[in-house]
Structures are given as structure tokens and as C-alpha cells.
Design a protein around this motif. Structure first.
Motif, PDB file in Angstrom:
ATOM      1  N   MET A 172       9.216   3.380   6.658  1.00  0.00           N
ATOM      2  CA  MET A 172       8.519   2.215   6.945  1.00  0.00           C
ATOM      3  C   MET A 172       9.332   1.596   7.835  1.00  0.00           C
ATOM      4  SD  MET A 172       6.553   0.887   3.362  1.00  0.00           S
ATOM      5  CE  MET A 172       5.839  -0.200   4.432  1.00  0.00           C
ATOM      6  N   TYR A 173       8.743   0.687   8.758  1.00  0.00           N
ATOM      7  CA  TYR A 173       9.503  -0.047   9.683  1.00  0.00           C
ATOM      8  C   TYR A 173       8.994  -1.588   9.752  1.00  0.00           C
ATOM      9  CZ  TYR A 173      10.058   4.576  11.535  1.00  0.00           C
ATOM     10  OH  TYR A 173      10.255   6.053  11.642  1.00  0.00           O
ATOM     11  N   PHE A 174       9.909  -2.386   9.442  1.00  0.00           N
ATOM     12  CA  PHE A 174       9.593  -3.889   9.326  1.00  0.00           C
ATOM     13  C   PHE A 174      10.474  -4.681  10.164  1.00  0.00           C
ATOM     14  CE2 PHE A 174       9.615  -1.936   5.182  1.00  0.00           C
ATOM     15  CZ  PHE A 174       8.468  -2.725   4.273  1.00  0.00           C
ATOM     16  N   ARG A 175       9.856  -5.694  10.711  1.00  0.00           N
ATOM     17  CA  ARG A 175      10.282  -6.533  11.781  1.00  0.00           C
ATOM     18  C   ARG A 175      10.983  -7.810  11.006  1.00  0.00           C
ATOM     19  NH1 ARG A 175       8.317  -7.731  16.636  1.00  0.00           N
ATOM     20  NH2 ARG A 175       6.339  -6.359  16.233  1.00  0.00           N
ATOM     21  N   TYR A 176      10.619  -8.176  10.041  1.00  0.00           N
ATOM     22  CA  TYR A 176      11.095  -9.346   9.122  1.00  0.00           C
ATOM     23  C   TYR A 176      11.965  -8.751   7.890  1.00  0.00           C
ATOM     24  CZ  TYR A 176       7.582 -11.666  11.960  1.00  0.00           C
ATOM     25  OH  TYR A 176       6.991 -12.192  12.879  1.00  0.00           O
ATOM     26  N   PHE A 177      13.326  -9.326   7.914  1.00  0.00           N
ATOM     27  CA  PHE A 177      14.039  -8.885   6.929  1.00  0.00           C
ATOM     28  C   PHE A 177      13.443  -9.566   5.715  1.00  0.00           C
ATOM     29  CE2 PHE A 177      18.008  -6.999   8.000  1.00  0.00           C
ATOM     30  CZ  PHE A 177      18.398  -7.198   9.534  1.00  0.00           C
ATOM     31  N   PHE A 178      13.233 -10.638   5.509  1.00  0.00           N
ATOM     32  CA  PHE A 178      12.819 -11.198   4.068  1.00  0.00           C
ATOM     33  C   PHE A 178      11.654 -10.211   3.532  1.00  0.00           C
ATOM     34  CE2 PHE A 178      10.108 -13.576   7.117  1.00  0.00           C
ATOM     35  CZ  PHE A 178       8.818 -13.702   6.595  1.00  0.00           C
ATOM     36  N   VAL A 179      10.492  -9.673   4.300  1.00  0.00           N
ATOM     37  CA  VAL A 179       9.744  -8.754   3.710  1.00  0.00           C
ATOM     38  C   VAL A 179      10.376  -7.496   3.337  1.00  0.00           C
ATOM     39  CG1 VAL A 179       7.424  -7.667   4.225  1.00  0.00           C
ATOM     40  CG2 VAL A 179       8.063  -9.747   5.439  1.00  0.00           C
ATOM     41  N   LEU A 187      12.763   7.570   0.292  1.00  0.00           N
ATOM     42  CA  LEU A 187      12.115   6.674   1.018  1.00  0.00           C
ATOM     43  C   LEU A 187      13.129   5.845   1.887  1.00  0.00           C
ATOM     44  CD1 LEU A 187      10.641   6.623  -2.190  1.00  0.00           C
ATOM     45  CD2 LEU A 187       8.928   5.554  -0.689  1.00  0.00           C
ATOM     46  N   GLY A 188      12.749   5.637   2.938  1.00  0.00           N
ATOM     47  CA  GLY A 188      13.599   4.613   4.021  1.00  0.00           C
ATOM     48  C   GLY A 188      12.913   3.386   4.453  1.00  0.00           C
ATOM     49  N   LEU A 189      13.414   2.443   4.218  1.00  0.00           N
ATOM     50  CA  LEU A 189      12.963   0.944   4.767  1.00  0.00           C
ATOM     51  C   LEU A 189      13.348   0.653   5.746  1.00  0.00           C
ATOM     52  CD1 LEU A 189      12.001  -0.740   1.398  1.00  0.00           C
ATOM     53  CD2 LEU A 189      10.628   1.098   2.314  1.00  0.00           C
ATOM     54  N   ASN A 190      13.164   0.814   6.935  1.00  0.00           N
ATOM     55  CA  ASN A 190      13.983   0.593   8.099  1.00  0.00           C
ATOM     56  C   ASN A 190      13.777  -0.862   8.801  1.00  0.00           C
ATOM     57  OD1 ASN A 190      14.988   3.389   9.305  1.00  0.00           O
ATOM     58  ND2 ASN A 190      13.104   3.723   8.258  1.00  0.00           N
ATOM     59  N   ILE A 191      14.659  -1.496   9.316  1.00  0.00           N
ATOM     60  CA  ILE A 191      14.484  -2.613  10.152  1.00  0.00           C
ATOM     61  C   ILE A 191      14.390  -2.655  11.431  1.00  0.00           C
ATOM     62  CG2 ILE A 191      17.094  -3.246  10.026  1.00  0.00           C
ATOM     63  CD1 ILE A 191      14.089  -5.881   9.286  1.00  0.00           C
ATOM     64  N   GLU A 227       0.746  -1.164   0.008  1.00  0.00           N
ATOM     65  CA  GLU A 227       0.122   0.088   0.034  1.00  0.00           C
ATOM     66  C   GLU A 227       0.882   1.270   0.194  1.00  0.00           C
ATOM     67  OE1 GLU A 227      -2.490  -0.344   3.370  1.00  0.00           O
ATOM     68  OE2 GLU A 227      -3.900  -2.035   2.589  1.00  0.00           O
ATOM     69  N   THR A 228       1.936   1.186   0.902  1.00  0.00           N
ATOM     70  CA  THR A 228       2.739   2.620   0.896  1.00  0.00           C
ATOM     71  C   THR A 228       3.507   2.611  -0.249  1.00  0.00           C
ATOM     72  OG1 THR A 228       2.930   2.285   3.282  1.00  0.00           O
ATOM     73  CG2 THR A 228       4.778   3.614   2.224  1.00  0.00           C
ATOM     74  N   LEU A 229       3.942   1.687  -0.898  1.00  0.00           N
ATOM     75  CA  LEU A 229       4.960   1.641  -1.991  1.00  0.00           C
ATOM     76  C   LEU A 229       4.389   1.623  -3.346  1.00  0.00           C
ATOM     77  CD1 LEU A 229       8.113  -0.439  -0.338  1.00  0.00           C
ATOM     78  CD2 LEU A 229       7.822   2.164  -0.527  1.00  0.00           C
TER      79      LEU A 229
END
Length: 230
Positions: free
Chosen positions: A115-122, A95-99, A30-32
Motif C-alpha cells: 500500500m502507498y500512503f501520502r499521510y503519515f498519520f493515516v 505486507l508493506g505500508l509504504n510512505i 478495505e485492504t487490511l
């Protein structure tokens, strides 16, 4: 237990993890989804602003935006900050895809969409899905991971090929020597696989090649769509 790790747990915990993973995918899509053509730029979080590689990444971010590309990074400091900074200063999308890590990474101030991700593979899927090219500046394990993942996906035809650049030939020289003289020599990959990436030093050359490649691909796609509709 660290939620960001895929551990061997019971069915109940695995079910909740499945929903968290699905939610991260949905949020990313949705965001990207409307970002348009973008370039993912990778490199070390440890690079300081007085390092020449910082200015290299900053120039790459700026020049990508000047040619109509958004810039996506891992959202952190160092090379990521530099690329986001160049993009933001040029008035483009940054844009920044943070982990999420045990030692929390703070987003850099030049990433306009975070954006903030819990999972590296996502997170890694988002880098690939919404990029028309990868640019790898000097970095460590994370940069190498993204670089080799892209090559693997292209080599195995899991994704359509796109340009993958290693920038700063001096930094990458040892790796390239090993790949050519050991990996190719022992037939672990074919010599032709070396053409899946490009080593460059000049940001202008990188962006020029990227622009020409994207223009050719878009023209081919437009022609195919026109032929299909006629």
C-alpha cells in the motif's frame, strides 16, 4: 507545494485534502480488514543484509508467521525488508505500508501486498489498528515515533493494551537508561509505565510471549462473547 505535508492553505485546497485523507483511510480499511492477527515490525531502512540486525528481523518475521501471525512493515529496505523476507520465506502474509516521500521509497521485493500512503498519520493508524503487537528493532526517528506513539495510546487508554517489544538490548540501553534515570526520576512518567514495553534479545522469547499473550486475550474474548450470548 508537497501534497504530503499538512500546510496552511486555502479552504478549497483543504477540502480536496480532506477527500484524499478519507480515501486513504477507506483504502486501508478495505485492504487490511481481512488480514487476521498481525504483528507490526519496525526498524531502520539503512540496515544492510550483512548486519546482524537484518538476520534478527528476518528471524522475527519467520517466527511470527510460524505462529500464525501476518507481518506488517513500512515496506521499505533494511529491517523492513528483512522482516517481510522472513515472513514470505515462511509462506505467510507479508505486507508493506509504504510512505510517499520526496525521495521515493521503493517497496522491497518480499512484501506481497503493498500500500502507498501520502499521510503519515493515516499510515500510523493502520499499523496500530491491524496489529496485535509492535516489535521495534534498531532504528531511527521513524522507529522511535512508532514506539512512543504506541506507548502513549496504551498509557492514555485510547487503545486496548498490546505487547510492545524493543529487540536488541545493547542498542536500546542508552534510551532506557535515560527514560528510567531522567524521565521517571523527574516524575514525567510513573515507574509503572516502564511495564508498558519489554526489552528482549531472543526472537524465540519474543514470539513465545506474544503467542501466550494473544492466546490468553482470545480466550478471554471468546468467554466474554459466550457469556453475552447465553
Amino acid at each position: 507545494m508537497n501534497d504530503h505535508l499538512l500546510l496552511n492553505t486555502g479552504e478549497s485546497e483543504d477540502s480536496w485534502r480532506m477527500w484524499r485523507i478519507m480515501a486513504e483511510f477507506a483504502d486501508g480499511f478495505e485492504t487490511l480488514g481481512g488480514v487476521g492477527p498481525a504483528v507490526s515490525i519496525f526498524g531502520s531502512a539503512r540496515t544492510r543484509p550483512d548486519d546482524p540486525n537484518y538476520e534478527l528481523a528476518r528471524a522475527l518475521g519467520r517466527k511470527c508467521v510460524e505462529q500464525g501471525f501476518a507481518v506488517i512493515t513500512g515496506g521499505g529496505p533494511g529491517i523492513m525488508e528483512a522482516a517481510n523476507r522472513g515472513a514470505a520465506e515462511a509462506g505467510g502474509r507479508s505486507l508493506g505500508l509504504n510512505i510517499k516521500l520526496p525521495h521515493e521509497q521503493k517497496p522491497n521485493p518480499y512484501s506481497q501486498t503493498n500500500m502507498y500512503f501520502r499521510y503519515f498519520f493515516v499510515r500510523k493508524m493502520m499499523f496500530v489498528k491491524y496489529a496485535v503487537a509492535f516489535i521495534c528493532c534498531p532504528g531511527g526517528y521513524g522507529t522511535l515515533d512508532e514506539f512512543f506513539e504506541a506507548l502513549t495510546l496504551i498509557q492514555t487508554k485510547k487503545i486496548k493494551p498490546f505487547p510492545v517489544f524493543l529487540v536488541n538490548s545493547v542498542y536500546w540501553k542508552g534510551l532506557l537508561t535515560w527514560v528510567r534515570d531522567t524521565v521517571v526520576d523527574q516524575h514525567m512518567i510513573d515507574a509503572e509505565d516502564l511495564s508498558l514495553f519489554h526489552v528482549r534479545d531472543d526472537p524465540d522469547e519474543v514470539v513465545r510471549e506474544l503467542k501466550n499473550w494473544y492466546r490468553a486475550v482470545k480466550a478471554a474474548d471468546d468467554a466474554k462473547a459466550k457469556a453475552g450470548g447465553s
